[in-house]
Write an enzyme that holds these catalytic residues in place. Sequence first.
Site, PDB file in Angstrom:
ATOM      1  N   ASP A  26      11.036  13.655  10.678  1.00 25.41           N
ATOM      2  CA  ASP A  26      10.620  13.422   9.281  1.00 25.41           C
ATOM      3  C   ASP A  26       9.154  13.799   9.098  1.00 25.41           C
ATOM      4  O   ASP A  26       8.372  13.046   8.516  1.00 25.41           O
ATOM      5  CB  ASP A  26      10.853  11.957   8.890  1.00 25.41           C
ATOM      6  N   ILE A  52       0.814  -1.215   0.000  1.00 30.19           N
ATOM      7  CA  ILE A  52       0.000   0.000   0.000  1.00 30.19           C
ATOM      8  C   ILE A  52       0.847   1.264   0.000  1.00 30.19           C
ATOM      9  O   ILE A  52       0.304   2.350  -0.208  1.00 30.19           O
ATOM     10  CB  ILE A  52      -0.956   0.012   1.212  1.00 30.19           C
ATOM     11  N   VAL A  63       5.317  -0.710   2.811  1.00 33.52           N
ATOM     12  CA  VAL A  63       4.262  -1.015   3.771  1.00 33.52           C
ATOM     13  C   VAL A  63       3.208  -1.866   3.084  1.00 33.52           C
ATOM     14  O   VAL A  63       2.786  -1.562   1.959  1.00 33.52           O
ATOM     15  CB  VAL A  63       3.621   0.275   4.336  1.00 33.52           C
TER      16      VAL A  63
END
Length: 646
Positions: free
Chosen positions: A140, A24, A32
């Site tokens: 991040d 995905i 992921v």
Amino acid sequence: MTVTDNDALVGRTLDQRYVIHERIARGGMASVYRATDLRLDRTVAVKVLHPHSPVDGTPGHFVREAKSSAKLNHRGIVSVYDQGIDGDTTYLVMEYVPGRTLRDVLRDEAPMAPRRALSYLESVLLALAAAHDGQVIHRDIKPENVLISTTGEIKLADFGLARATDAESKTEGVLVGTVSYLAPEIITHQGADPRSDVYACGAMLYEMLTGSKPHVASSPIAVAHMHVNEDVSPPSLSQPGIPPYLDALVLRAMARDRAKRPPDARVLLHQVRQVQAALSAGLADDPELTQDLHPGTGPTPPDLPSFGPVGSAGEPTVAVFAGGAEPTTAFTAGGQKPAPTPRPVEATSSPRKRRGPILLLLAITTMVCAGWLGWYVAIGRFDPVPNLITLSKSEAIKTAEAAGFKTELAPSQYSEVVQKGSVIATDPEPGSRLLPEDVISLTLSKGKERYEIPDLRGRTLEEATTILGGLNLNVGELTEAFSDSVAKDQIIKSPSHKSGDLVKRDTPVDLQVSKGPKPITIDSYVGKMADAAKKALEALGFKVSLAEAFSEKISSGTVISQNPASGIGYRGDTISITKSKGPERITLPDFSGMTEAQIKAALEPLGLKLNASRNPFSGPDAKVRYQSPSAGAKVKRGSTVTVFLS
């Protein structure tokens, strides 16, 4: 591991527990996948490390992410469930959040309206504040790591670059993170702290407001150079109409000198809420707020080293000045104080000259005492206001009292993100300085602002508008419809909501207004079969009154008459129809033994005629010997009955 660059993991079961279904998302270090946890029978997200990852691509990286996320317990942070290694596959098991990312929203909606952009940032900051409170910096922050579930819940993901705030956070030789959102100090390897996350949040807000990243160049290196050496432009230059105080918020969050930024996400969250309040009040400008938020016009920080690591030897000397004179004290980055260099004093036995060093010592002592006194008066006697945001009322009071302050309650306010009864703001804000025993004003959350949709059926439009306005709701789209039960110009229903629904302030409520009963054209059924006419009229909504009558001309079962026979009617009206029984028939009595006079008296009320014949020798008392038609026969009114008398 050699299979994570494609979908070869699909169908595989990791550690006999996690069944991989589909990829995905894919990033620079990991992919992921959506998966099923066989043990707990739930859908999860499994993050799998790429082979030869360029940044810290080791199992230790995933262990750090697992530990960083696991220590944070907040509904706005994606939960980490498990971490493991299956053969050469290093993986992390996380909460699965179906929906889309803020990046997807930006593609569809940017540039956004200021209030919408700030609502997204507010949710991000709530989660990030929990991380900063837990001594974790994300490092991040970017739209790709902001997940928006199908129910609208916003979660912060990917703590892969996270570090403890008290840990060494410099990265030698490799630039980590996404360059469009990196703070200058990260680019120049001078270490990250919560203010680095604040910078990234400011960059995201800039992009939401303008549809463009704050710094745009032909290469990542050029973008990084701009972060280090160029101040970001106010968003209003790209998107006219943005208020000055919102410009100031972005500029402060993205100040190149991190000392000018909010110290952490909690303080930035408070400033965001100040701006939201100004926007809600419809202020085109708020000079005081703009001044408070603006990063200031102090000296521009010198250009930071381009992209190489900076050691302590390369850091500039920091000098402390007294007024406009020469430096009185100088410290290097290493913290060592250079040896003092006083001017030589002539040796003399003169008492006046012997007093020189003493006077100098007294002067220095006086300066030190004055400096200390000045520090104490301006700073030292004050204590910092603790961060009480999101704490419950009792926790906030306890924390404030433990810090030596008193508390008072300000009027509560609604909040979409802070639960009812918890603190959403303090006055003064966290990080401010107060004297001991001073009062901190607490603003508690009243929870989400919701209003119940009222039952407006049967109300006029004017009444409905007044009722909705009193509930902080608006009239939405108006439509009209016929109604047999609601009078003309009255409300039938709300097509958009049900009575009792709970909605946000200013929600538009659609209304359907009655045009009264629907008019129905009445057709004439005279000469048609009465039973069929009755069914047709009832199917249109009319009531039917049925009567019967003889008719010499209209055949039996046919409609003789109808009232009303035409025109316009409405459902529920009554229409009368008369059904023909055909010509009337009379049953003849038996006239045997009756005289002519008796027969005439019997036939006259029946509407029958008499044709009598008699024996010429019979007298006036002659009696009927036979009749035609015979007794019991049925004849029409006006028919002739023949009898013979003798």
